[in-house]
Design a protein around this motif. Structure first.
Motif, PDB file in Angstrom:
ATOM      1  N   CYS A 149      -2.317  -6.598   3.438  1.00 20.50           N
ATOM      2  CA  CYS A 149      -1.664  -7.480   4.404  1.00 20.50           C
ATOM      3  C   CYS A 149      -2.601  -8.441   5.124  1.00 20.50           C
ATOM      4  O   CYS A 149      -2.223  -9.577   5.395  1.00 20.50           O
ATOM      5  CB  CYS A 149      -0.949  -6.662   5.476  1.00 20.50           C
ATOM      6  SG  CYS A 149       0.282  -5.516   4.869  1.00 20.50           S
ATOM      7  N   THR A 150      -3.769  -7.992   5.511  1.00 14.52           N
ATOM      8  CA  THR A 150      -4.527  -8.728   6.528  1.00 14.52           C
ATOM      9  C   THR A 150      -5.628  -9.633   6.003  1.00 14.52           C
ATOM     10  O   THR A 150      -6.126 -10.475   6.755  1.00 14.52           O
ATOM     11  CB  THR A 150      -5.221  -7.753   7.501  1.00 14.52           C
ATOM     12  OG1 THR A 150      -6.190  -7.000   6.756  1.00 14.52           O
ATOM     13  CG2 THR A 150      -4.240  -6.809   8.140  1.00 14.52           C
ATOM     14  N   CYS A 176       1.352  -4.048   8.290  1.00 12.62           N
ATOM     15  CA  CYS A 176       2.263  -2.949   7.939  1.00 12.62           C
ATOM     16  C   CYS A 176       1.705  -1.623   8.422  1.00 12.62           C
ATOM     17  O   CYS A 176       2.440  -0.672   8.640  1.00 12.62           O
ATOM     18  CB  CYS A 176       2.528  -2.920   6.437  1.00 12.62           C
ATOM     19  SG  CYS A 176       1.282  -2.066   5.459  1.00 12.62           S
ATOM     20  N   PHE A 197      -0.128   0.610   6.972  1.00 12.14           N
ATOM     21  CA  PHE A 197      -0.258   1.756   6.064  1.00 12.14           C
ATOM     22  C   PHE A 197      -1.719   2.047   5.742  1.00 12.14           C
ATOM     23  O   PHE A 197      -2.099   3.185   5.507  1.00 12.14           O
ATOM     24  CB  PHE A 197       0.528   1.501   4.772  1.00 12.14           C
ATOM     25  CG  PHE A 197       0.946   2.768   4.075  1.00 12.14           C
ATOM     26  CD1 PHE A 197       2.000   3.527   4.576  1.00 12.14           C
ATOM     27  CD2 PHE A 197       0.290   3.213   2.938  1.00 12.14           C
ATOM     28  CE1 PHE A 197       2.392   4.711   3.943  1.00 12.14           C
ATOM     29  CE2 PHE A 197       0.676   4.391   2.299  1.00 12.14           C
ATOM     30  CZ  PHE A 197       1.726   5.144   2.798  1.00 12.14           C
ATOM     31  N   LEU A 202       0.806  -1.220   0.000  1.00 13.74           N
ATOM     32  CA  LEU A 202       0.000   0.000   0.000  1.00 13.74           C
ATOM     33  C   LEU A 202       0.841   1.273   0.000  1.00 13.74           C
ATOM     34  O   LEU A 202       0.431   2.291  -0.533  1.00 13.74           O
ATOM     35  CB  LEU A 202      -0.993  -0.017   1.168  1.00 13.74           C
ATOM     36  CG  LEU A 202      -2.329   0.571   0.754  1.00 13.74           C
ATOM     37  CD1 LEU A 202      -2.904  -0.106  -0.467  1.00 13.74           C
ATOM     38  CD2 LEU A 202      -3.313   0.535   1.879  1.00 13.74           C
TER      39      LEU A 202
END
Ligand SMILES: Cc1cc2nc3c(=O)[nH]c(=O)nc-3n(C[C@H](O)[C@H](O)[C@H](O)COP(=O)(O)OP(=O)(O)OC[C@H]3O[C@@H](n4cnc5c(N)ncnc54)[C@H](O)[C@@H]3O)c2cc1C
Ligand code: FES
Ligand code: FES
Lengths: 295, 753, 184
Positions: free
Chosen positions: C135-136, C98, C100, B190
């Motif tokens: 990420c999740t 992360c 973000f 991201l």
């Protein structure tokens, strides 16, 4: 980097005064969801931004006689939640709910959706099916009203002149005997521009049990959202049955073939059109849900 | 495990979570320094050609522009963006700025200016004249057109051949062949790529990077700019994801060069379009597999040929190809295995490291193929796999190493039960518009790089005056909780809470040499290093405690920060008091530094089950249920291990169904942002169940094995197999975008409207 | 031009180009770098802030559009120094990797809970549709929002582990149990 001036009119008089200053390099700023990225493209020059976001008078949904009037600055979030829209323009409510993400719907306006003139504009597709009229205001304070289909000229092209702002959309409010629906096929369930969309409006006479006043708006096939008279004619006077659904679906696939002959995406879209038509049809809820008969 | 574990196996958030939820954490893209300059690159608009001239006079004349660089005023030396240590063998074919541009997005020039806006405006003023060369956009084209070399040595970059075992008699067996294409995809971390570098007036250089390996960054920059290593400091800063996309050094060399030349701080921050076009992609591959099977489903022969599209530069793709040839025998027992792999330059975006390092590509092909075999043999896909999977402690014939306590069979068996596989597979797929199907796939991956080079890690640990601890290690947090993992391991050994341990991230000036956070090496190799280091420190604590308590070391036990004399628990001393004892008499010695060499590289495994619903009218596939089973040895941070699987499945579903960076006839991708690069968002994600199989039979800390990469290895294949099950198709060209599904349905009899 | 903007309850006077985006003013002029830019085109939601109670993408909104409105950014969530329940649940449920996407996720979720205190999972997923996370896989994020709304959640077997351990650790002589959340 040229310098840009910003004005933020708060009243109609101030808006007229701002519009009077417009040049070909002037842009109207509504929610900004299309515009902000557009003005940042290399080579884009803007001399004046007319920020409409401080014009509460352009944000409303009103019942006026037989008409429903929608202010150009009404956001999709507002349209999605509006009881009048729910009652009298269900397809617009459904279209609004499928525009972008919550963040986009919170600021994106119906006026910006139409003025941006993307062939995939969901709001425009619904308004086309509702046979909406567009009222604009210009720098001399002149108001003009014309059919939406005369405003949408093509992809990214409208009949709006410099310094002409859309202020309102108006259309006949759908009554008890009307049903409407909106269906969209994107790349994923949510946050996707339409690869195909359909807004469908019908009158279903419970006594005669036939469809009339059929209006079909198609989006994302061709240059701009449009109504397909051939397709509408096929359903006119038909009962609300599975055969009508099939006719709608076939007709829809046909309309796609007529609109984008030879296009790379045609093989996909002509089949997807069938699914789209069934989605829209089933959402009308005038007969038990049905689906295409695949081999 | 006999002992009870106090901290290992519980769940913890990532170490910097508090700063993350408050927005306080300063990521690479947030960095700002006084007087910092901004850089913007001019990227090639054409796929292949020569730069005939660069006229930067108008750009230079713009107020606020400091310098403009191109191949005309920068080193012509070549480097490899994937080199992690000096002298490492790799394909060296890239320059800071290209005269010969090799893909849309190749670096042509850079502007350094006082603001981002000025840098952007100036780039638009640079005039470049190109002489176009034929753009070779597929590996076939590139191999055909030897007359158009993308690099001097030709377009065939690398070939690799692996053969193991002996051919056996396959007569009477069933022969099946399949070809699977996997797409070029964007990593889509991201946070966009960014680098900040400060050129010092002394000629030294400091680089702040969101890389996965600072020592590699230093190697590449130092060699390119001719700097002594001790004058170049590379510091890892917080980053918003990587997934391999920041493993190789893309922005670092050029940013370092710009800062070094200007002796200023320079920031280079890409936007999303630049990330897609000009960083790197997961390589596109095509693999043809031919197998021979006995009628009962035993694999007798396995032959594969893979072509990997390297794009405009080599980066790490030759190594990637080697690794693709080391996946199949980690998963299946094969009497004979033959795999040829070729890597080909094309005029498309540069390919390289991506989560799984060849395993998702290869396993996707293998697992789609095995479903085809199962259909031919009318075997259940689970049964077919059970007949062929490797067993614990099998020797991998390709690497000649033990696969360790490999529990893939258990994963499959337990997963099949948990997923109710047999019943769901038997259920009708449906005849109408919506069809349901289920699919399974197995996957194998590795644990570090032992077998390829001396895999090792370094750490130092010390006790503070107050009994807290500091771990010095070159850690690179990419979001998967590596810092927390190390803290948990150290905490478990020392018997203190993880929050009493500080662990920083990598900095070439202050933390010891380590390759970086990639290659599934952190938990297994670095984690083992942490365990050994903590054990050594614990010995030092006990030795000091022996003096304080006046008792033999053998009689001491440490528990929760206190050392006791066994059997005489009243005689105890807390860690802090040991530190402070006798004017810090012992403290200076309560430190440990360890170099740990890996001695094994077992397999990590995952078996995944997908249920899908395909809309035959629109070609859209919904993944309606998903189970991921992982053989992870031992979960150090249980919540985060499961979360790795959940995130990996998001990526794997995208790989199967949506994501691809296609290029048009001119070599330009229509994908220029997230508006046309579709990733799975929240409404389309199924509720993923994760089941962990834990046997702790290998050499990782407390038996742990790698997780982050294996987690996505079988995902795409499970989804594709489910779609093929639903539709009765044999789709194998990823991603299964609606258009491909509709085309397949239209082609297959009876599928038409 | 000079702009007066109300952000996290404070009135800021900044000078910016008329075409400056809200995100640029927040990050570059006010130093509120918790708001992230992942795509710059309204697709990823990393830049989500709340304007007059509604979640918006600050990358496709000009700063001038926020004149006279109340802007809330991630920095405003824990303004009192204590984490907001939503932030707390993101920590406990393992919703952050992360990180973000986290500020944007939090702001979208906050706007949802402000309008709908008891959202269903479907409501949550719809509200977060414009926030991408790489990420999740979203599961723990949805669970965190659910937990923040006071509804039961089944996502991770994490919570309260830490408090329990800290309580245990009140061993005499050991370093103070007042620890800096989240380390360094
Ligand atoms: C992530 C994302 C997802 C999206 N998803 C969808 C989607 O699913 N469906 C969809 O239809 N659209 C979608 N869009 C496009 C966009 O949000 C809509 O077109 C929106 O309605 C534009 O409205 P706005 O108020 O933001 O217009 P602005 O961006 O402010 O303006 C758009 C254009 O219209 C002009 N304009 C604005 N108001 C007026 C007016 N009153 N009179 C005359 N001209 C005017 C402007 O000058 C500009 O040229 C998406 C956009 C993004 C960024
Ligand atoms: S940065 Fe605004 S939505 Fe991605
Ligand atoms: S936590 Fe990394 S993008 Fe969501």
């Amino acid at each position: 980097m040229s310098t840009t001036d910003v004005v933020a009119p708060a009243t109609t008089d101030e808006l007229v005064a701002a519009l009077a200053r417009a040049t070909p390099m002037t842009r109207l700023l509504a929610g900004g969801t299309d515009l902000v990225n557009d003005i940042r493209r290399p080579g884009r020059q803007t001399d004046l931004l007319i920020d409409l976001s401080h014009m509460p008078a352009l944000s409303y949904v009103r019942h006026d006689g037989d008409m429903l009037r929608v202010g150009a600055m009404t956001t999709f979030t507002e349209l999605q939640a509006d009881p009048l829209v729910h009652e009298h323009a269900f397809c617009l409510e459904r279209a609004a709910s499928q525009v972008g993400s919550a963040q986009i719907r919170n600021v994106a306006t119906i006026g910006g959706n139409v003025a941006n003139a993307s062939p995939c504009a969901d709001g425009a597709t619904a308004l086309v099916a509702l046979s909406a009229e567009v009222t604009t205001l210009d720098g001399s304070g002149h108001r003009a009203t014309r059919p939406l289909r005369d405003v949408l000229l093509g992809s990214g092209r409208t009949a709006l002149t410099d310094g002409e702002a859309i202020v309102e959309f108006a259309f006949a409010a759908l009554g008890n005997e009307h049903r409407s629906a909106f269906a969209k096929i994107g790349w994923r369930t949510a946050v996707s521009v339409a690869r195909l969309s359909m807004a469908l409006v019908v009158r279903f006479d419970p006594v005669a049990e036939v469809l009339s006043e059929v209006r079909v708006g198609l989006g994302a096939v061709g240059e701009t959202a449009f109504r397909d008279a051939v397709l509408e004619g096929l359903l006119e006077g038909r009962p609300a049955d599975e055969e009508s659904a099939r006719i709608l679906a076939e007709g829809c696939a046909d309309a796609v073939r007529r609109s984008i002959p030879g296009r790379y995406s045609l093989p996909y879209k002509e089949r997807a059109a069938v699914g789209l038509a069934y989605d829209a049809w089933n959402a009308l809820r005038i007969c038990p849900p049905c689906e295409p008969a695949w081999g | 495990m006999t002992e009870d574990l106090r901290y290992v196996g519980k769940s913890y958030p990532v170490h910097d979570v508090a700063q993350k939820v408050t927005g306080e954490l300063v990521y690479g893209s947030d960095l700002n320094f006084p007087g910092m300059l901004h850089a913007k690159l001019l990227l090639s608009p054409i796929a292949h050609g020569m730069v005939r001239s660069v006229d930067s006079s108008r750009a230079e004349a713009l107020p606020g522009v400091i310098r403009v660089f191109s191949h005309l005023n920068s080193p012509a030396d070549t480097y490899c963006r994937a080199r992690i240590y000096p002298g490492q063998e790799c394909a060296i074919d890239e320059t800071l700025f290209s005269e010969h541009v090799r893909f849309v997005g190749d670096r042509v020039a850079a502007v350094v200016a006082t603001s981002q806006a000025i840098a952007e405006a100036a780039v638009a003023l640079i005039e470049v004249d190109y002489e176009e060369l034929p753009a070779l956009l597929t590996t076939e084209q590139a191999l055909e057109r030897a007359d158009v070399p993308i690099h001097a040595d030709g377009n065939l970059l690398y070939e690799h051949h692996i053969e193991s075992g002996e051919r056996v008699d396959t007569s009477g067996g069933v022969l099946v062949s399949s070809t699977t294409g996997t797409p070029r995809v964007h990593h889509a971390a991201l946070e966009p790529h960014v680098c900040v570098a400060q050129g010092h007036s002394t000629g030294g250089l400091t680089v702040w990077t969101t890389s996965q390996g600072v020592y590699g960054v230093r190697t590449v920059i130092a060699e390119l700019l001719g700097l002594e290593y001790h004058r170049l400091r590379v510091i890892k800063v917080p980053m918003g994801g990587s997934f391999g996309g920041k493993t190789e050094f893309i922005l670092e060399p050029v940013t370092a060069f710009l800062a070094h030349e200007t002796r200023r701080a320079v920031k280079l921050l890409f936007d999303r379009e630049e990330c897609i076009r000009a960083t790197m992609v997961r390589p596109a591959t095509e693999t043809t597999i031919r197998t021979a099977c006995a009628a009962d489903g035993r694999l007798l022969d396995f032959e594969a040929a893979t072509t990997l599209d390297s794009g405009g530069y080599a980066a790490s793709t030759p190594d990637y190809a080697d690794h693709m040839c080391e996946k199949v025998t980690r998963l299946y027992r094969l009497p004979h295995y033959d795999h040829r792999c070729q890597v080909v330059y094309t005029n498309t975006p540069v390919a390289g490291a991506a989560r799984g390092w060849g395993a998702p590509e290869m396993i996707t092909a293998v697992e789609i193929h095995l479903d085809k075999v199962a259909r031919r043999l009318r075997l259940d896909p689970v049964d077919l796999r059970l007949k062929n999977l490797i067993q614990p402690f099998d020797i991998d014939p390709v690497t000649d190493m033990s696969l360790g306590d490999a529990r893939v069979v258990e994963c499959l068996e337990r997963g099949a039960v948990a997923f109710d596989w047999t019943a769901r597979r038997a259920r009708a797929r449906g005849k109408g518009r919506y069809r349901r199907g289920v699919g399974v796939a197995c996957g194998a991956h590795k644990n570090g790089m032992f077998g390829h080079f001396p895999e090792a890690s370094n750490m130092a640990l010390k006790m503070n005056e107050d009994g807290t601890f500091e771990l010095s290690a070159s850690l690179h947090e990419v979001g998967c909780g590596v810092v927390t993992t190390m803290k948990i391991i150290v905490a478990e050994v020392l018997g203190v809470h993880p929050d009493l341990i500080a662990a920083g991230e990598a900095d070439t000036s202050t933390t010891p040499f380590d390759y970086g956070t990639f290659g599934s090496r952190m938990t297994y190799v670095a984690g083992a290093c942490a365990e050994v280091t903590a054990k050594k420190l614990k010995s030092a604590i006990l030795a000091a405690a022996a003096d304080v308590l006046q008792a033999p070391v053998e009689e001491l036990v440490a528990r929760e920060g206190v050392v006791y004399v066994a059997g005489a628990e009243a005689r105890s001393v807390a860690f802090r008091d040991i530190a402070r004892f006798g004017d810090m008499k012992h403290l200076p010695a309560i430190r440990a530094a360890v170099t740990y060499y890996a001695t094994s590289n077992p397999g990590s495994y995952s078996v995944q089950f997908a249920e899908v619903e395909v809309d035959c009218a629109t070609g859209l596939t919904a993944v309606t249920d998903f189970l991921a089973v992982g053989d992870v040895g031992r979960a150090i941070n249980r919540g985060m291990v499961k979360a790795q699987f959940q995130g990996a499945v998001q990526m794997g579903i995208g790989y199967a169904l949506y994501e691809h960076v296609d290029v048009d006839e001119a070599g330009r991708s229509g994908v220029d942002g997230f508006k046309n690069y579709h990733m799975v968002n929240a409404p389309d994600m199924p509720d993923i169940d994760v089941l962990l199989v834990e046997h702790e039979g290998d050499h990782g800390p407390f038996g742990a094995k790698s997780v982050g990469e294996i987690a996505m290895v079988p995902t795409a294949a499970a989804v594709v197999n489910a779609v093929n099950n639903a539709l009765g198709t044999e789709l194998s060209d990823l991603p299964l975008i609606p258009d491909r599904i509709i085309a397949a349905l239209a082609a297959s009899a009876g599928g038409g409207a | 031009m000079e702009l007066l903007l109300t952000v996290n309850g404070t009135v800021w006077e900044v000078s910016a180009r008329p075409t400056a985006r809200l995100i640029d003013v927040l990050r570059d002029q006010m130093g509120l770098s918790g708001t992230k830019e992942g795509c710059g085109e309204g697709e990823c939601g990393a830049c989500t802030v709340i304007v007059d109670g509604k979640a918006v993408n600050s990358c496709v909104m000009l700063a001038v559009q926020a004149l006279g409105k109340e802007v809330l950014t991630v920095e405003g969530l824990a303004a009192s120094g204590e984490l907001d329940t939503l932030q707390q649940k993101f920590v406990e449920q393992g919703a952050v990797q992360c990180g973000f996407c986290t500020p944007g996720m939090l702001m979208s979720a906050k706007a949802l809970l402000m309008a709908n205190p008891l959202p269903s999972d479907q409501d949550i997923r719809t509200a977060l549709a414009g926030n991408l996370c790489r990420c999740t896989g979203y599961k723990n994020i949805v669970a965190a929002v659910r937990a923040a709304s006071g509804q039961e959640t089944v996502a991770m077997e994490v919570p309260s582990e830490k408090e329990e351990l800290l309580a245990d650790l009140a061993v005499p002589g050991l370093a103070p149990a007042k620890l800096d959340e989240g380390g360094e």
